[in-house]
Design a protein around this motif. Structure first.
Motif, PDB file in Angstrom:
ATOM      1  N   TYR A  13      -1.703   3.035  14.918  1.00 43.37           N
ATOM      2  CA  TYR A  13      -0.864   2.490  13.843  1.00 43.37           C
ATOM      3  C   TYR A  13       0.210   3.509  13.463  1.00 43.37           C
ATOM      4  O   TYR A  13      -0.097   4.627  13.049  1.00 43.37           O
ATOM      5  CB  TYR A  13      -1.759   2.147  12.652  1.00 43.37           C
ATOM      6  N   VAL A  14       1.463   3.100  13.649  1.00 38.87           N
ATOM      7  CA  VAL A  14       2.585   3.976  13.304  1.00 38.87           C
ATOM      8  C   VAL A  14       3.191   3.480  11.996  1.00 38.87           C
ATOM      9  O   VAL A  14       3.477   2.288  11.860  1.00 38.87           O
ATOM     10  CB  VAL A  14       3.661   3.957  14.417  1.00 38.87           C
ATOM     11  N   PHE A  15       3.369   4.368  11.063  1.00 37.11           N
ATOM     12  CA  PHE A  15       3.915   3.974   9.763  1.00 37.11           C
ATOM     13  C   PHE A  15       4.773   5.088   9.168  1.00 37.11           C
ATOM     14  O   PHE A  15       4.833   6.188   9.721  1.00 37.11           O
ATOM     15  CB  PHE A  15       2.768   3.611   8.794  1.00 37.11           C
ATOM     16  N   VAL A  16       5.418   4.765   8.057  1.00 35.32           N
ATOM     17  CA  VAL A  16       6.252   5.765   7.382  1.00 35.32           C
ATOM     18  C   VAL A  16       5.519   6.231   6.123  1.00 35.32           C
ATOM     19  O   VAL A  16       5.037   5.418   5.341  1.00 35.32           O
ATOM     20  CB  VAL A  16       7.629   5.176   6.998  1.00 35.32           C
ATOM     21  N   GLU A  17       5.475   7.532   5.969  1.00 36.60           N
ATOM     22  CA  GLU A  17       4.866   8.113   4.768  1.00 36.60           C
ATOM     23  C   GLU A  17       6.011   8.511   3.835  1.00 36.60           C
ATOM     24  O   GLU A  17       6.738   9.464   4.143  1.00 36.60           O
ATOM     25  CB  GLU A  17       4.066   9.336   5.164  1.00 36.60           C
ATOM     26  N   PRO A  18       6.216   7.798   2.726  1.00 40.67           N
ATOM     27  CA  PRO A  18       7.373   8.116   1.866  1.00 40.67           C
ATOM     28  C   PRO A  18       7.305   9.537   1.302  1.00 40.67           C
ATOM     29  O   PRO A  18       6.217  10.043   1.038  1.00 40.67           O
ATOM     30  CB  PRO A  18       7.268   7.086   0.737  1.00 40.67           C
ATOM     31  N   PHE A  19       8.470  10.137   1.122  1.00 41.49           N
ATOM     32  CA  PHE A  19       8.527  11.488   0.554  1.00 41.49           C
ATOM     33  C   PHE A  19       8.104  11.480  -0.920  1.00 41.49           C
ATOM     34  O   PHE A  19       7.545  12.433  -1.412  1.00 41.49           O
ATOM     35  CB  PHE A  19       9.947  12.055   0.657  1.00 41.49           C
ATOM     36  N   ASN A  20       8.423  10.385  -1.596  1.00 46.58           N
ATOM     37  CA  ASN A  20       8.128  10.306  -3.022  1.00 46.58           C
ATOM     38  C   ASN A  20       6.728   9.750  -3.255  1.00 46.58           C
ATOM     39  O   ASN A  20       6.308   8.824  -2.571  1.00 46.58           O
ATOM     40  CB  ASN A  20       9.120   9.369  -3.722  1.00 46.58           C
ATOM     41  N   ASP A  21       6.037  10.304  -4.240  1.00 43.71           N
ATOM     42  CA  ASP A  21       4.786   9.707  -4.684  1.00 43.71           C
ATOM     43  C   ASP A  21       5.167   8.620  -5.691  1.00 43.71           C
ATOM     44  O   ASP A  21       5.511   8.909  -6.842  1.00 43.71           O
ATOM     45  CB  ASP A  21       3.902  10.773  -5.333  1.00 43.71           C
ATOM     46  N   SER A  41       0.870  -1.190   0.000  1.00 37.18           N
ATOM     47  CA  SER A  41       0.000   0.000   0.000  1.00 37.18           C
ATOM     48  C   SER A  41       0.905   1.237   0.000  1.00 37.18           C
ATOM     49  O   SER A  41       2.127   1.118  -0.103  1.00 37.18           O
ATOM     50  CB  SER A  41      -0.907  -0.012   1.227  1.00 37.18           C
ATOM     51  N   ASP A  42       0.319   2.422   0.152  1.00 34.41           N
ATOM     52  CA  ASP A  42       1.135   3.647   0.143  1.00 34.41           C
ATOM     53  C   ASP A  42       1.890   3.849   1.452  1.00 34.41           C
ATOM     54  O   ASP A  42       2.809   4.662   1.522  1.00 34.41           O
ATOM     55  CB  ASP A  42       0.235   4.871  -0.110  1.00 34.41           C
ATOM     56  N   LYS A  43       1.459   3.126   2.485  1.00 37.19           N
ATOM     57  CA  LYS A  43       2.103   3.280   3.790  1.00 37.19           C
ATOM     58  C   LYS A  43       3.150   2.189   3.989  1.00 37.19           C
ATOM     59  O   LYS A  43       2.962   1.067   3.539  1.00 37.19           O
ATOM     60  CB  LYS A  43       1.048   3.187   4.888  1.00 37.19           C
ATOM     61  N   VAL A  44       4.219   2.546   4.686  1.00 42.00           N
ATOM     62  CA  VAL A  44       5.293   1.574   4.914  1.00 42.00           C
ATOM     63  C   VAL A  44       5.333   1.232   6.408  1.00 42.00           C
ATOM     64  O   VAL A  44       5.361   2.131   7.252  1.00 42.00           O
ATOM     65  CB  VAL A  44       6.648   2.155   4.454  1.00 42.00           C
ATOM     66  N   TYR A  83      23.727  -2.657   2.292  1.00 45.30           N
ATOM     67  CA  TYR A  83      23.113  -2.490   0.970  1.00 45.30           C
ATOM     68  C   TYR A  83      22.914  -1.041   0.567  1.00 45.30           C
ATOM     69  O   TYR A  83      22.995  -0.702  -0.588  1.00 45.30           O
ATOM     70  CB  TYR A  83      21.791  -3.254   0.891  1.00 45.30           C
ATOM     71  N   PHE A  84      22.624  -0.194   1.565  1.00 49.20           N
ATOM     72  CA  PHE A  84      22.430   1.215   1.236  1.00 49.20           C
ATOM     73  C   PHE A  84      23.413   2.065   2.021  1.00 49.20           C
ATOM     74  O   PHE A  84      23.789   1.703   3.133  1.00 49.20           O
ATOM     75  CB  PHE A  84      21.010   1.673   1.617  1.00 49.20           C
ATOM     76  N   ASN A  85      23.762   3.201   1.434  1.00 49.07           N
ATOM     77  CA  ASN A  85      24.542   4.167   2.205  1.00 49.07           C
ATOM     78  C   ASN A  85      23.662   4.717   3.318  1.00 49.07           C
ATOM     79  O   ASN A  85      22.441   4.763   3.173  1.00 49.07           O
ATOM     80  CB  ASN A  85      24.979   5.310   1.301  1.00 49.07           C
ATOM     81  N   SER A  86      24.297   5.149   4.390  1.00 44.10           N
ATOM     82  CA  SER A  86      23.505   5.683   5.500  1.00 44.10           C
ATOM     83  C   SER A  86      23.058   7.107   5.185  1.00 44.10           C
ATOM     84  O   SER A  86      23.698   7.822   4.406  1.00 44.10           O
ATOM     85  CB  SER A  86      24.339   5.666   6.777  1.00 44.10           C
ATOM     86  N   GLY A  87      21.964   7.489   5.782  1.00 44.95           N
ATOM     87  CA  GLY A  87      21.511   8.874   5.695  1.00 44.95           C
ATOM     88  C   GLY A  87      20.657   9.228   4.498  1.00 44.95           C
ATOM     89  O   GLY A  87      20.402  10.400   4.262  1.00 44.95           O
ATOM     90  N   ILE A  88      20.200   8.239   3.749  1.00 42.66           N
ATOM     91  CA  ILE A  88      19.305   8.564   2.622  1.00 42.66           C
ATOM     92  C   ILE A  88      17.893   8.724   3.189  1.00 42.66           C
ATOM     93  O   ILE A  88      17.345   7.792   3.783  1.00 42.66           O
ATOM     94  CB  ILE A  88      19.318   7.461   1.543  1.00 42.66           C
ATOM     95  N   PRO A  89      17.277   9.892   3.030  1.00 42.29           N
ATOM     96  CA  PRO A  89      15.925  10.069   3.575  1.00 42.29           C
ATOM     97  C   PRO A  89      14.897   9.183   2.885  1.00 42.29           C
ATOM     98  O   PRO A  89      15.007   8.924   1.680  1.00 42.29           O
ATOM     99  CB  PRO A  89      15.624  11.550   3.328  1.00 42.29           C
ATOM    100  N   ILE A  90      13.940   8.709   3.658  1.00 47.54           N
ATOM    101  CA  ILE A  90      12.905   7.828   3.095  1.00 47.54           C
ATOM    102  C   ILE A  90      11.517   8.474   3.220  1.00 47.54           C
ATOM    103  O   ILE A  90      10.756   8.532   2.268  1.00 47.54           O
ATOM    104  CB  ILE A  90      12.908   6.445   3.788  1.00 47.54           C
ATOM    105  N   GLY A  91      11.240   8.964   4.427  1.00 54.30           N
ATOM    106  CA  GLY A  91       9.916   9.564   4.625  1.00 54.30           C
ATOM    107  C   GLY A  91       9.761  10.096   6.030  1.00 54.30           C
ATOM    108  O   GLY A  91      10.719  10.134   6.804  1.00 54.30           O
ATOM    109  N   ASN A  92       8.544  10.481   6.340  1.00 53.29           N
ATOM    110  CA  ASN A  92       8.225  10.974   7.676  1.00 53.29           C
ATOM    111  C   ASN A  92       7.408   9.949   8.431  1.00 53.29           C
ATOM    112  O   ASN A  92       6.645   9.193   7.826  1.00 53.29           O
ATOM    113  CB  ASN A  92       7.404  12.257   7.575  1.00 53.29           C
ATOM    114  N   LEU A  93       7.563   9.969   9.730  1.00 58.70           N
ATOM    115  CA  LEU A  93       6.770   9.087  10.576  1.00 58.70           C
ATOM    116  C   LEU A  93       5.353   9.658  10.668  1.00 58.70           C
ATOM    117  O   LEU A  93       5.181  10.876  10.782  1.00 58.70           O
ATOM    118  CB  LEU A  93       7.401   9.041  11.964  1.00 58.70           C
TER     119      LEU A  93
END
Lengths: 168, 280
Positions: B255-263, B211-214, B239-249
């Motif tokens: 229910y706590v989830f991450v809302e990605p910055f990208n659509d 879904s849209d929520k992570v 696998y990934f470099n540190s510090g790459i932004p993903i989204g906001n809490l």
């Protein structure tokens, strides 16, 4: 020679339309025009009605496999759904001899919903957990149902123009 | 309607009554498709090769067709008025001034960032290699959240490379073909990424749920997380470099989830970060 080529093109026309719909799905599948993997069933349904002899089962299976390859689902799932829907369709076909367009639309809607549920079931079974059904699931069904008369209309014109129904 | 008339379109007769399911071959094809599912899911054969070749053929054909379709925007552009062009020129000049300012600011921040990284004994990778790629096919379905981009082995992309936009991470490369590659989005159910959350640097793993929520997994019980805390990659696992932004809490009831910055449904261009953390 030219006549042979013409005949070959006519005979393979249902297959060509299936390939065309596969590409069309790939072109337009973005944002709100996401028809899903079962979009090709629109053409399969139409050709099964009029000229089933021009649509061999292996073509249906291959078209399903191509969909699976594009959308990264396990190879064979879409093909299996198509085959099961054909089985159901032919059971229905024996019951009604001269269905009207509206009856056919109902049948298409019913088959498409059944197909989507089977597809969901197979995917849930493979991933060993119940995949949540969200609004997209119903949206795709609605979108396919809305597009069905348009595709049916164009294929019907082509069918008449090429005289496929009479010759084969 | 010319051909056949409306009546024939709405009320027709089925002439051909030959059935496809009446023969044994139908059962054979059913068995064959089940056989394909089993061998693919159990990895008995390497379906990657078949997928790679088929996708190359399909997408090359798609590119060929799209490149031959006349571009409507281009024709429209040729009819722009002089006023429009003057206005556009003025706007672009202003934008250029602004971007120069942003460039200066970003250079300053980069220098500052380098100094801070050195302070932390985390030297930045020597080669920072981004490849800008275009989304060729959006293959997101309810069951798989993937997209195909127009660079593969030819651009030295490898499995596991991070895919991001200027806003943040969108996923990682899972399949590499000759001239295309497939990216698994962070919203896919199979995506698991180690992250840190907020200023407290709380460790967790995020997982997609198609879904849209992570979802956030493996959080300690007594951790207080603030809404709109930044979630970014921790670099754990290599696998990934540190510090790459993903989204906001975000929070909805409990229910706590991450809302990605990208659509993720509207992505067109992506940067694939081919400099792996594990190489540094």
């Amino acid at each position: 020679m030219l006549d042979d080529i013409k005949l070959l093109l006519k005979v393979s026309f249902p297959t060509i339309t299936i390939i065309f719909l596969t590409f069309l799905n790939l072109f337009v599948s973005k944002n709100y025009f996401d028809f899903g993997q079962l979009f090709v069933f629109q053409a399969i349904f139409f050709w099964l009605l009029y000229t089933p002899s021009l649509l061999p089962i292996y073509i249906i299976l291959i078209s399903g496999i191509v969909q699976d390859i594009i959308f990264l689902t396990p190879i064979g799932t879409t093909g299996l759904v198509f085959l099961l829907l054909i089985f159901l369709f032919e059971k229905y076909n024996k019951l009604f001899l001269e269905p009207s367009f509206f009856e056919l639309t109902y049948v298409f809607i019913a088959l498409f919903i059944i197909g989507s549920i089977i597809f969901w079931g197979i995917n849930s079974l493979i991933s060993l957990e119940f995949i949540l059904i969200n609004i997209n699931f119903f949206y795709k069904i609605l979108l396919n149902v809305l597009v069905f008369p348009i595709i049916y209309f164009f294929l019907h014109i082509l069918l008449k123009k090429l005289n496929l129904e009479k010759k084969f | 309607m010319q051909i056949g008339g409306l009546s024939s379109f709405l009320n027709f007769k089925i002439r051909n009554k030959k059935t496809l399911t009446s023969s044994f071959s139908f059962v054979f094809y059913i068995m064959l498709s089940i056989f394909f599912i089993i061998i693919d899911t159990q990895n008995i054969i390497k379906s990657d090769i078949i997928r790679s070749k088929t996708i190359n053929v399909i997408l090359h054909t798609k590119e060929l067709v799209t490149s031959n379709i006349p571009e409507v925007n281009f024709i429209k552009f040729s009819f722009n008025s002089k006023e429009d062009l003057i206005f556009e020129n003025k706007y672009l000049r202003e934008e250029l001034k602004k971007s120069d300012l942003y460039k200066l600011k970003s250079e300053k921040l980069e220098i500052e960032n380098d100094i801070l990284r050195k302070e932390l004994a985390l030297l930045p990778p020597i080669i920072e290699n981004y490849i800008l790629v275009k989304v060729t096919a959006d293959t997101q379905t309810q069951y798989k959240k993937t997209i195909i981009v127009n660079a593969g082995n030819n651009m030295n992309i490898k499995k596991g490379d991070a895919a991001l936009t200027s806003k943040g991470l969108i996923g990682s490369v899972i399949d590499v073909y000759d001239t295309y590659s497939r990216i698994l989005l962070i919203t896919d159910i199979n995506s698991k990424i180690p992250v840190r959350i907020g200023e407290k640097n709380v460790k967790a793993i995020i997982s997609g749920n198609n879904s849209d929520k992570v979802d956030i997994l493996y959080l300690k019980d007594n951790v207080n997380l603030e809404e709109s805390d930044l979630v970014y990659t921790s670099g754990d696992g290599g696998y990934f470099n540190s510090g790459i932004p993903i989204g906001n809490l975000a929070k909805e009831n409990n229910y706590v989830f991450v809302e990605p910055f990208n659509d993720l449904s509207e992505i067109q261009y992506i940067s694939v970060y081919i400099n792996q953390f594990k190489n540094f």
